[in-house]
Scaffold this motif. Sequence first.
Motif, short mmCIF file in Angstrom:
data_model
loop_
_atom_site.label_atom_id
_atom_site.label_comp_id
_atom_site.label_asym_id
_atom_site.label_seq_id
_atom_site.Cartn_x
_atom_site.Cartn_y
_atom_site.Cartn_z
N PHE A 95 -33.51 34.89 10.66
CA PHE A 95 -34.96 34.91 10.78
C PHE A 95 -35.52 33.65 10.12
O PHE A 95 -34.86 33.01 9.31
N ALA A 96 -36.77 33.33 10.45
CA ALA A 96 -37.47 32.27 9.72
C ALA A 96 -37.59 32.69 8.26
O ALA A 96 -37.65 33.87 7.94
N LYS A 97 -37.64 31.70 7.37
CA LYS A 97 -37.72 32.00 5.93
C LYS A 97 -38.93 32.88 5.61
O LYS A 97 -38.84 33.79 4.79
N GLN A 98 -40.04 32.63 6.28
CA GLN A 98 -41.23 33.43 6.04
C GLN A 98 -41.00 34.89 6.39
O GLN A 98 -41.48 35.80 5.71
N ALA A 99 -40.22 35.12 7.46
CA ALA A 99 -39.90 36.49 7.85
C ALA A 99 -38.99 37.15 6.81
O ALA A 99 -39.21 38.30 6.42
N VAL A 100 -37.97 36.43 6.36
CA VAL A 100 -37.05 36.97 5.36
C VAL A 100 -37.79 37.30 4.07
O VAL A 100 -37.60 38.38 3.49
N ASP A 101 -38.66 36.40 3.65
CA ASP A 101 -39.44 36.64 2.43
C ASP A 101 -40.33 37.87 2.60
O ASP A 101 -40.49 38.68 1.67
N GLY A 102 -40.92 38.00 3.79
CA GLY A 102 -41.79 39.15 4.05
C GLY A 102 -41.04 40.46 4.08
O GLY A 102 -41.50 41.48 3.54
N ILE A 103 -39.86 40.45 4.70
CA ILE A 103 -39.02 41.65 4.75
C ILE A 103 -38.61 42.05 3.33
O ILE A 103 -38.68 43.22 2.95
N LYS A 104 -38.19 41.08 2.56
CA LYS A 104 -37.76 41.32 1.17
C LYS A 104 -38.91 41.95 0.37
O LYS A 104 -38.70 42.91 -0.39
N ASP A 105 -40.09 41.43 0.56
CA ASP A 105 -41.25 41.94 -0.16
C ASP A 105 -41.55 43.39 0.22
O ASP A 105 -41.80 44.23 -0.66
#
Length: 307
Positions: A12-22
Motif C-alpha cells: 500500500f501507499a505509505k499514507q494507507a499503511v499509516d492510516g491502517i496502523k492508526d
Amino acid sequence: MSTILVATEKPFAKQAVDGIKDIVEKSGNTFKLLENYTDKQQLLDAVADADAIIIRSDKVTDEVMAAGKNLKIVVRAGAGYDNVDLEAATKRGIVVMNTPGQNSNAVAELVFGMLVFAVRNFYNGKSGTELKGKKLGILAFGQVGRNVARIAKGFGMDIYAYDAFCPANVIEEAGVHAVANQSELFKNCDIVSLHIPATAETKQSINYAMCSQMKKGAILVNTARKEVINEAELIKLMEERTDLKYVTDIAPDANEEFKSKFEGRYFATPKKMGAQTAEANINAGLAAANQIVDFFKTGNKKFQVNK
C-alpha cells in the motif's frame, strides 16, 4: 486484543499503511506488517499469530489459512476476491470480505483513458473518432459499472447496461438503458465495457459467439478479469474481423500473440492498473481496517463474500 496483519507483496501507499496502523492501534488491537515479500514461506510465517489479514492481490490459499491457526477474517482491499480460496475459508469458519466501491472511480476513469487512446488510433497521428454519441454497453452494473455510466454521460454517450443480478428499473433510474440480455448489449453497442467477476458462469464467456455479434468498428474493453475472455476464440475473431479493437487492463496469457497480430487494434497495460491510484489505494486499505475492527467489535459481516 487481536493481531491484524497487513500482508502485501505490492505494498500500500505509505499514507494507507499509516492510516491502517492508526485505526488498528486506536481500537486496542495489534498491528503487524509484511511488505514486499518474495517467498510464500514469509507469508506463512507472518500469518501464524494473526487473527485477521488484509491483502491486495496476494493469494490466501488453504495452506495460508492452515498456517494462520488463529485466523478469523480475511479482507481483500478491493472489489475482486478470486485470489482467496472461499471454499477453504468457509470450511475453516473464516470470514472473507472485500471492500466494494473503494476502487470503483479509479477503474472507471481508466476505462475512459484506454477508450480515448483507442478511438484516437493509439495516438499514431492518424484521424480517429469521438466518443460523443457512441453507444456504450456496460456488462454488470455494480459500483464500477455505475461510475463508468456517470463518466460516460459527461462524454455525451448513449449508455446501455445489462446485469443478471440488477433489476432493470434500477438501471433505468440511473439514466441508463436496460437491455434484456448480454447478447443484445453486444449486438447494439459500439463499445462494450466488461465489469463481470470471474465465476464458474462467466469464465471464458466472452467468446467467439458473443463477440462476433459486435458492430463494425466496435471496441471491447476489459477492466474485469482475464479469465472471462476466451483468448483463443477472440484471437480467431480478430483475425477474421479486422475492424475490431480490444483494450485491456489485464494482459492476457496470449499477450505477445495479440501484440504481434493486432498492432493498432490491441493494447494491454503493463500490469493491472485499474486500482493503481493514490486515492483508491488509501480508500481500500482504510476500509479494510475499519471493517476488521468493526467485525471484532460488533460481529458486523456486511461485506462477507463467503456464505
